[in-house]
Design an enzyme around this catalytic site. Structure first.
Site, short mmCIF file in Angstrom:
data_model
loop_
_atom_site.label_atom_id
_atom_site.label_comp_id
_atom_site.label_asym_id
_atom_site.label_seq_id
_atom_site.Cartn_x
_atom_site.Cartn_y
_atom_site.Cartn_z
N SER A 1 0.69 -22.44 -2.59
CA SER A 1 -0.03 -22.63 -1.32
C SER A 1 -0.64 -24.02 -1.30
O SER A 1 -1.56 -24.33 -2.05
CB SER A 1 -1.12 -21.56 -1.17
OG SER A 1 -1.83 -21.81 0.02
N ASP B 1 -0.28 -23.14 4.99
CA ASP B 1 -1.24 -22.46 5.86
C ASP B 1 -1.52 -23.32 7.07
O ASP B 1 -2.02 -24.44 6.94
CB ASP B 1 -2.56 -22.20 5.10
CG ASP B 1 -2.39 -21.10 4.07
OD1 ASP B 1 -1.93 -20.01 4.44
OD2 ASP B 1 -2.71 -21.35 2.90
N GLY C 1 -8.72 -18.17 6.03
CA GLY C 1 -9.47 -19.35 6.44
C GLY C 1 -9.69 -20.35 5.32
O GLY C 1 -9.65 -21.54 5.55
N PHE C 2 -9.91 -19.83 4.13
CA PHE C 2 -10.25 -20.75 3.04
C PHE C 2 -9.59 -20.30 1.73
O PHE C 2 -9.44 -19.10 1.48
CB PHE C 2 -11.77 -20.79 2.84
CG PHE C 2 -12.48 -21.33 4.05
CD1 PHE C 2 -12.63 -22.70 4.25
CD2 PHE C 2 -12.94 -20.46 5.04
CE1 PHE C 2 -13.24 -23.19 5.40
CE2 PHE C 2 -13.56 -20.94 6.19
CZ PHE C 2 -13.72 -22.31 6.37
N GLY C 3 -9.23 -21.30 0.92
CA GLY C 3 -8.75 -21.01 -0.42
C GLY C 3 -9.94 -20.81 -1.35
O GLY C 3 -11.10 -21.01 -0.96
N HIS D 1 4.14 -22.64 0.42
CA HIS D 1 3.43 -21.87 1.44
C HIS D 1 2.51 -22.83 2.18
O HIS D 1 1.67 -23.48 1.56
CB HIS D 1 2.64 -20.78 0.71
CG HIS D 1 1.86 -19.86 1.58
ND1 HIS D 1 2.38 -18.67 2.08
CD2 HIS D 1 0.58 -19.91 2.02
CE1 HIS D 1 1.45 -18.06 2.79
NE2 HIS D 1 0.35 -18.78 2.77
N ASP E 1 -1.52 -12.84 -1.04
CA ASP E 1 -1.98 -14.20 -0.72
C ASP E 1 -3.51 -14.21 -0.68
O ASP E 1 -4.11 -13.47 0.11
CB ASP E 1 -1.41 -14.60 0.65
CG ASP E 1 -1.77 -16.02 1.06
OD1 ASP E 1 -2.12 -16.83 0.17
OD2 ASP E 1 -1.68 -16.32 2.27
N GLY E 2 -4.11 -15.04 -1.52
CA GLY E 2 -5.56 -15.15 -1.51
C GLY E 2 -6.18 -14.50 -2.72
O GLY E 2 -6.07 -13.29 -2.90
C1 DX5 Z 1 -5.99 -18.06 3.16
C2 DX5 Z 1 -4.61 -18.59 2.95
C3 DX5 Z 1 -4.10 -18.59 1.53
C4 DX5 Z 1 -4.89 -19.45 0.61
C5 DX5 Z 1 -4.82 -18.88 -0.76
O1 DX5 Z 1 -6.29 -18.14 4.52
O2 DX5 Z 1 -3.68 -17.85 3.71
O3 DX5 Z 1 -2.73 -18.98 1.50
O4 DX5 Z 1 -4.38 -20.76 0.55
O5 DX5 Z 1 -5.59 -19.67 -1.56
P1 DX5 Z 1 -6.15 -19.24 -2.97
O6 DX5 Z 1 -4.96 -19.00 -3.86
O7 DX5 Z 1 -6.95 -20.42 -3.33
O8 DX5 Z 1 -6.97 -18.01 -2.78
ZN ZN Z 2 -1.57 -18.21 3.43
#
Ligand code: DX5
Ligand code: ZN
Length: 229
Positions: free
Chosen positions: A14, A41, A148-150, A39, A181-182
């Site tokens: 991602s 976002d 929204g956030f990683g 991936h 994902d996430g």
């Molecule tokens: C969240 C995104 C994810 C995110 C995952 O809105 O869809 O793809 O990038 O990030 P990590 O692996 O840092 O949780």
């Molecule tokens: Zn994602």
């Protein structure tokens, strides 16, 4: 090894967690380390309280790798932008369930652009209305975090949700990839795979690992070993 699962669990990088000032290099670094796909976002500041990658990023990064590109449309109105991907070589478009007015229509439009179809579910989304569409999909993306956030911690209940999805997807003609994902990291990867996930989407844990190739190798080894048991 559970039948149908590849020897090495696919890992999708991602790019939300990559260094935005050096995205081309980051793509090449992740490919060299062994990821299977990328991936992207795409966030519009409405569906989620953040802005992130746009179709042009995908277009400009295409020359850096031949690996598949998956665009995750975390947008209020994905139907408005689908045609932007016609000229861009995206391999898969993943739309969020609660943004679709007419899921069948959106999935058909994506497929008509010769692109694979993915559907994303938020942590609160259940399967009751969604399972009806599983046969239209190549990939079901289960968000482990609110989008929204990683860098967030995975919500509870994901293992049960993955197992339920895997069981509902059992009788389909087309294999349904179940991706998480996430919040995916080296501490939960084995449990997610044992529950039935067959694709791990990783941002923060992957890009912040001190040695990406070693990180990927050790996750794959632990997953393969646990599924062989
Ligand atoms: C969240 C995104 C994810 C995110 C995952 O809105 O869809 O793809 O990038 O990030 P990590 O692996 O840092 O949780
Ligand atoms: Zn994602």
């Amino acid at each position: 090894m559970r039948s149908g699962l590849p020897d090495m669990i696919p890992i999708s990088a991602s790019l939300l967690a990559a260094d935005y000032a050096r995205l081309g290099e980051e793509v090449r670094r992740a490919e060299a380390a062994g990821v299977d796909s990328f991936h992207f976002d795409m966030m519009d500041g409405h569906y989620v309280p953040n802005l992130a990658l746009a179709p042009d990023h995908l277009k400009m990064l295409r020359c850096h790798t031949k690996l598949p590109f998956c665009a995750h449309l975390e947008l209020e109105n994905p139907d408005e932008v689908l045609s932007r991907f016609k000229e861009i070589q995206a391999d898969m478009l993943i739309v969020q369930w609660n943004t679709l007015a007419n899921p069948t229509h959106t999935f058909a439009r994506i497929r008509s652009q010769n692109t694979k179809v993915g559907l994303g579910l938020n942590p609160d989304d259940t399967f009751d209305k969604v399972e009806h569409y599983f046969g239209d999909l190549d990939l079901l993306l289960l968000l482990g975090v609110y989008p929204g956030f990683g860098g967030q911690v995975m919500q509870p209940g994901m293992l049960e949700k993955i197992a339920r999805a895997r069981s509902l997807a059992g009788g389909l003609e087309r294999h349904l990839t179940i991706a998480v994902d996430g919040g995916v990291n080296s501490g939960n990867a084995v449990l997610l795979a044992e529950a039935g996930a067959d694709c791990l989407i990783m941002g923060t844990a992957l890009f912040q690992s001190p040695d990406m190739a070693q990180f990927i190798g050790s996750i794959r080894e632990s997953v393969a070993e646990s599924l062989r048991r």
